[in-house]
Design an enzyme around this catalytic site. Structure first.
Site, mmCIF file in Angstrom:
data_model
loop_
_atom_site.group_PDB
_atom_site.id
_atom_site.type_symbol
_atom_site.label_atom_id
_atom_site.label_comp_id
_atom_site.label_asym_id
_atom_site.label_seq_id
_atom_site.Cartn_x
_atom_site.Cartn_y
_atom_site.Cartn_z
ATOM 1 N N ARG A 1 0.848 -1.185 0.000
ATOM 2 C CA ARG A 1 0.000 0.000 0.000
ATOM 3 C C ARG A 1 0.890 1.243 0.000
ATOM 4 N NH1 ARG A 1 -3.255 -2.928 -1.507
ATOM 5 N NH2 ARG A 1 -5.295 -3.457 -0.675
ATOM 6 N N HIS B 1 0.660 -0.359 -10.313
ATOM 7 C CA HIS B 1 -0.263 -1.155 -9.491
ATOM 8 C C HIS B 1 -0.679 -2.441 -10.214
ATOM 9 C CE1 HIS B 1 -3.248 -0.772 -5.940
ATOM 10 N NE2 HIS B 1 -3.038 -2.049 -6.227
#
Length: 310
Positions: A225, A273
């Site tokens: 994250r 991502h």
């Protein structure tokens, strides 16, 4: 009566998920009705992602559970209108994708591949890398994804340490926990991999103080994250050489803004991502199994602990 299942997840993905969810649900033998629109009071289960327009669960009076399509639940776990069980996504496709990304980038830095791939004509570096057993790797976060990555790297011969908030044990991995254990894990991490959830407690886990605990020239991989890292502290550590390189897949703002310093820093690799994507086929099987469990009175898989935030 059929089991009524509302798809209220990623907008625009209904056409992708509808056939795979239908196939997985049919395999359970359940009588079901799967739609992307329902009278709220008729809904039994919601297949969900936090970027859904559905943010108020109050009208869903007969809801039994919300089944998240993502591993991360930070976008829903604090929703006060949600009072039924919430399950996060843990599936084989997601785990395999994360293991492959982490293993690939660990080997890249362990072997010093950039030096040879980017070498100019005539640049000759006849220096072999150390064997994996002599490379110290730390995995911060030993949930489903972190455990899979740590055990895979250990199976390749790396000297692997792991850290989690509470005590854990796994073969081939030296496990640490708690504040003192974090210091030991960081000191071990010539290559340090972040796979913790995004909670108030984990924000800025890597900051100026903790980055200083890493071996000088350490490599950082973050497929977990974005908020786990203090960006300013990392950039400063890259400039001083305390961190040798950072390969980052997740960011506080996504897509990463074009003017962000990470894009042009010579010691940063940006990936968009992609480390671990939810795969519709395998994710649908997990969703279907949880609905089967709910209808059979069995415990749900991968329930979120609201007090911990994951």
């Amino acid at each position: 009566m059929p089991v009524n299942i509302l798809y209220a997840a990623t907008p625009g993905k209904w056409e992708t998920y509808q056939p795979t969810l239908k196939k997985a649900l049919q395999a359970t033998g359940l009588n079901f009705d799967l739609r992307n629109e329902f009278d709220p009071e008729a809904v039994d289960y919601i297949v969900y992602a936090s970027n859904s327009p559905l943010q108020d669960f109050t009208p869903y009076k007969n809801l039994k559970a919300v089944l998240n399509l993502w591993a991360g639940v930070e976008g829903i776990v604090g929703n006060k209108s949600l009072t039924v069980p919430l399950a996060r996504m843990v599936d084989t496709g997601m785990t395999s994708g994360m293991v492959e990304w982490v293993t690939g980038h660990t080997l890249r830095h362990h072997l010093g591949m950039d030096r040879h791939i980017l070498a100019k004509p005539g640049e000759w570096y006849p220096v072999a890398p150390p064997l994996a057993k002599n490379r110290r790797v730390t995995v911060l976060g030993l949930g489903a994804l972190g455990s899979a990555c740590a055990t895979t790297l250990a199976s390749l011969g790396f000297n692997v340490a792991g850290w989690s908030r509470s005590a854990k044990s796994m073969p081939g991995v030296t496990c640490h926990h708690g504040p003192e254990g974090l210091k030991e894990a960081l000191a071990h991490g010539e290559i340090t991999i972040l796979l913790m959830p995004n909670t108030p407690e984990t924000e800025n886990t890597l900051n100026a103080e903790t980055i200083a605990m890493l071996p000088r020239g350490a490599i950082i991989l973050n497929p977990g994250r974005g908020p786990l890292i203090d960006d300013a502290a990392l950039l400063s550590a890259l400039d001083t050489g305390q961190v040798g390189h950072a390969t980052l897949d997740v960011f506080r703002v996504e897509p990463l803004p074009a003017d962000h310093a990470y894009w042009t820093h010579p010691k940063v690799t940006v990936t968009p991502h992609i480390a671990s994507e939810t795969r519709p086929d395998t994710a649908s099987e997990v969703i279907a199994e949880n609905i089967r469990r709910g209808e059979s009175g069995e415990p749900f898989l991968h329930l979120v602990d609201r007090s911990r935030g994951y």
